[in-house]
Design an enzyme around this catalytic site. Structure first.
Site, PDB file in Angstrom:
ATOM      1  N   ASN A   1       0.208  11.550  -0.056  1.00 18.91           N
ATOM      2  CA  ASN A   1       0.342  10.264  -0.757  1.00 18.91           C
ATOM      3  C   ASN A   1      -0.852  10.007  -1.663  1.00 18.91           C
ATOM      4  O   ASN A   1      -0.856  10.386  -2.826  1.00 18.91           O
ATOM      5  CB  ASN A   1       0.531   9.127   0.243  1.00 18.91           C
ATOM      6  N   GLU A   2      -1.867   9.428  -1.088  1.00 17.26           N
ATOM      7  CA  GLU A   2      -2.988   8.980  -1.928  1.00 17.26           C
ATOM      8  C   GLU A   2      -4.242   9.643  -1.377  1.00 17.26           C
ATOM      9  O   GLU A   2      -5.152   8.986  -0.912  1.00 17.26           O
ATOM     10  CB  GLU A   2      -3.070   7.449  -1.823  1.00 17.26           C
TER      11      GLU A   2
ATOM     12  N   CYS B   1       0.904   4.622   2.127  1.00 18.90           N
ATOM     13  CA  CYS B   1       0.097   5.014   3.290  1.00 18.90           C
ATOM     14  C   CYS B   1       0.939   5.272   4.528  1.00 18.90           C
ATOM     15  O   CYS B   1       0.485   5.915   5.476  1.00 18.90           O
ATOM     16  CB  CYS B   1      -0.929   3.932   3.595  1.00 18.90           C
TER      17      CYS B   1
ATOM     18  N   GLU C   1       8.042   1.399  -0.128  1.00 20.52           N
ATOM     19  CA  GLU C   1       7.290   1.617   1.116  1.00 20.52           C
ATOM     20  C   GLU C   1       7.687   0.546   2.105  1.00 20.52           C
ATOM     21  O   GLU C   1       7.898  -0.614   1.739  1.00 20.52           O
ATOM     22  CB  GLU C   1       5.784   1.545   0.840  1.00 20.52           C
TER      23      GLU C   1
END
Ligand code: AHR
Length: 690
Positions: free
Chosen positions: A406-407, A260, A54
């Site tokens: 993603n999350e 993120c 990331e």
């Protein structure tokens, strides 16, 4: 010095130095660990241990992507980020950002400098990413676009110089010049100029000065200083030391671009892969969502230049032998921030009078995913495949997996995930999908999402664990009784947090790393279920980080692997091909006695590999029985990481303070008697008899 206490202690005993300690090591009866060599329970996936990348902590710009000029195209929201006029405007009559007849519509801002009185202060300086790291004798390509306006500008003197101590870029009285070139022959049309620069000395915090010669107006854009030395000497390539550290882990996959960052703080700021390919000079920068996320590490100058874009991520995956695993936005901005949602279907009404309501619907996001698969794998005759070919990669990238979101968590995710996954599978039935189950590895949201994903017959669920070191040790048995059918687990992000998630005081300590090693025995024992795992995040600039801990730290010139890195590497290099059942002594079951173990067989070598963690301040004797073994060699090799001090860390100053040490050990029949060092992670490789 040997790290095997048995050897160390007996050596000291021989010298008559330590009569009592050897006895201490031998006093307790050895713990018997049985490895059932002839009864493998599951294969270990080829790509079991991989990388989570990331752009956080200046991992891309200022890190892996080695462009030295920050904000080279003046396209950031605050268009002069990274730049300053020498002595304010004292040397220049004026400077401004202009859009008057730009290089292109995609790159439509540039810097206009006007000089009334010629002199050394008629100059502009770029500070780089916390300075520019340059090496003596290495070659750097300086390039820029320039155009002469009214007046008599004779040229530009480009100086790479040490930043004047404590004086900042606003002063002309800078440090010594490291390299200097003059660009002349400027014309009244935009033209690209390119010249090599070779610094006479190494500097970690140099800066680049453009001084206008003569008087008049000069326009400049796309100012770049790029090292020649990149990984595999690629143009627009990556920083070799960092790629090498990643490659050395033999990673099975590379997940990108986050994190993120995929989601963005708002949907407008989400990661859009289509904006990151094609001509590098035309890629428009986007604010990095980590810029002001943490009060303790405000980095408002943090942007994504996308010099490292999706093409480069695929290429990097190929270069390091990792399966590419792109993660795409699912129509949701970060749920820790704005939590904006893309409408599931496009509005029949279109935008209202205020221009609202025309935001892309989920269909756009799905189309982006479908197009990405074509970009990665499609033939030259397909529209997106043609773009990959035009960028210099005729062969497909052979992408096999894609992450949807993603999350994410909650019903909003599931509502979007379902049609998204369906559409991907409809077009590409063999594409494997990674699905999110939220940011925590437990709790109601996690449980609900996991259940739903089982119901939907998801292929991989992406579990994240950021917790205290003790959580990792206490949950080493997490998958021992996990259902063997249904989705596979992708342990997509994990790292022990010595203080708390998001704390700037978290450390990459041995306590964290050994606890991760203990937890990973559980991943390995259950490699039939947990088929992929990656530590997160992986890269951080020592002067520009936002999040800690991280696997690899670097400054502008050097880099090092943390103790956590070496644990990951030991697992990755010793992953074997099938899981072997391990029986622990009754009192050490599931690490209750701070003893953790897993074992694999490695078909190509015939080796049995046993991983052992002793989370105790005393040495521990173990007896490893290889039950059912037909052929066993007479000696094996151990890799040992051990430190009496759990706060031990590697640092820029001491990059290899704690790394694996190799030792030999004897095998008696099919038994290995070994004494584990206090606070140690040990990998025993026991060869099949050749
Ligand atoms: O690894 C840092 C962040 O942790 C990632 O961006 C996110 O997915 C998780 O919350």
């Amino acid at each position: 010095m040997t790290t095997n206490p048995a050897l160390r202690l007996s050596a000291l005993a021989l010298l008559g130095l330590l009569p009592g300690t050897a006895a201490l090591a031998q006093s307790a009866a050895p713990a018997t660990i049985t490895v059932q060599v002839n009864k493998p329970v599951a294969p270990v996936a080829k790509n079991m241990y991989g990388l989570f990348f990331e752009d956080i902590n200046f991992a891309a710009d200022g890190g892996l992507y080695p462009e030295l000029v920050k904000n080279k195209s003046f396209e950031t929201d605050d268009q002069l980020i990274g730049w300053k006029a020498v002595r304010g405007a004292a040397g220049l009559e004026s400077y401004l950002i202009s859009t008057d007849r730009p290089i292109s519509n995609a790159n439509n801002h540039f810097l206009r400098l006007s000089v009334k009185t010629a002199g050394p202060d008629a100059a502009f300086v770029n500070e780089g990413f916390r300075g520019m790291g340059v090496k003596a004798g290495a070659e750097y390509t300086f390039s820029f676009y320039a155009r002469k306006g009214p007046g008599n500008v004779a040229g530009v003197t480009v100086t790479l110089e040490e930043a004047g101590l404590g004086r900042g870029p606003e002063t002309a009285a800078s440090g010594p010049a490291l390299a200097q070139v003059k660009i002349t022959g400027l014309t009244s049309e935009w033209k690209k100029y390119s010249v090599a620069m070779k610094p006479s000395a190494t500097a970690a915090k140099a800066r680049l000065k453009l001084a206008v010669e003569g008087t008049g107006t000069l326009d400049v854009d796309v100012v770049s200083l790029f090292p020649k030395d990149t990984y595999m000497n690629r143009e627009n390539g990556l920083r070799p030391d960092l790629v090498q550290l990643l490659k050395d882990m033999k990673p099975g996959f590379l997940r990108f671009p986050g994190g993120c960052i995929v989601e963005g703080r708002t949907l407008a700021q989400r990661y859009q892969w289509k904006e990151t390919i094609g001509d590098v000079a035309s890629r428009r920068p986007l604010v990095n969502r980590w810029n002001t996320e943490f009060i303790h590490k405000f980095t408002p100058d943090y942007y994504q230049s996308f010099g490292l874009g999706f093409f480069e991520y695929f290429q990097l995956s190929e270069d390091i032998g990792a399966e590419p695993l792109p993660i795409l936005n699912v129509g949701m901005a970060c749920q820790f921030n704005s939590a904006e949602l893309a409408p599931i279907t496009s509005s029949a009404k279109g935008p209202n009078a205020a221009g609202q309501g025309d935001e892309p619907s989920l269909e756009t996001y799905i189309q982006d995913a479908i197009d990405l698969i074509e970009f990665a794998n499609g033939p030259a005759s397909s529209p997106w495949g043609a773009k990959r070919v035009a960028m210099g990669h005729p062969a497909p990238f052979n992408m096999k997996m894609i992450g949807i979101g993603n999350e994410q968590w909650g019903p909003q995710y599931l509502e979007r995930y379902e049609p998204f996954a369906k559409a991907v599978k409809a077009k590409y039935p063999n594409m494997q999908i990674v699905s999110s189950v939220g940011p925590s590895p437990d709790g109601e949201l996690f449980d609900k999402a996991t259940l739903k994903m089982r119901e939907l017959k998801a292929e991989f669920i992406d579990e994240h664990y950021y917790a205290k070191p003790e959580w990792f040790r206490q949950h080493a048995d997490r998958y021992d009784n996990y259902p063997r059918t249904g989705p596979k687990v992708f342990a997509g992000e994990y790292a022990a947090q010595s203080v708390a998630i998001g704390s700037p005081d978290n450390k990459n300590s041995w306590d964290c790393a050994i606890s991760e090693a203990a937890f990973m025995t559980g991943l390995e024992r259950n490699a039939g279920v947990v088929t992929m795992a990656s530590y997160a995040p992986i890269l951080a600039h020592v002067d520009a980080w936002q999040w800690t801990p991280n696997m690899i730290w670097f400054d502008n010139l050097t880099s090092y692997g943390t103790v956590n890195y070496y644990v990951q590497k030991l697992y990755a290099l010793n992953k074997g091909t099938s899981v072997l059942p391990v029986t622990m002594p009754a009192n050490a079951k599931n690490g209750t006695d701070n003893l953790f173990a897993s074992a694999v067989a490695d078909a190509p070598t015939g080796d049995v590999i046993v991983k052992l963690v002793n989370y105790a301040t005393t040495p521990r004797a173990v007896k490893v029985n290889l039950a059912g073994a037909k052929k066993v060699g007479k000696s094996g090799t151990a890799q040992v990481m051990a430190s009496d001090d759990l706060s031990t860390m590697n640092t820029i100053a001491e990059p290899t303070r704690l790394t694996p040490k190799e030792e030999k050990f004897a095998v008696s029949g099919s038994t290995v008697s070994y004494t584990l060092a206090p606070n140690s992670f040990t990998v025993l490789r026991i060869p099949g008899k050749k």
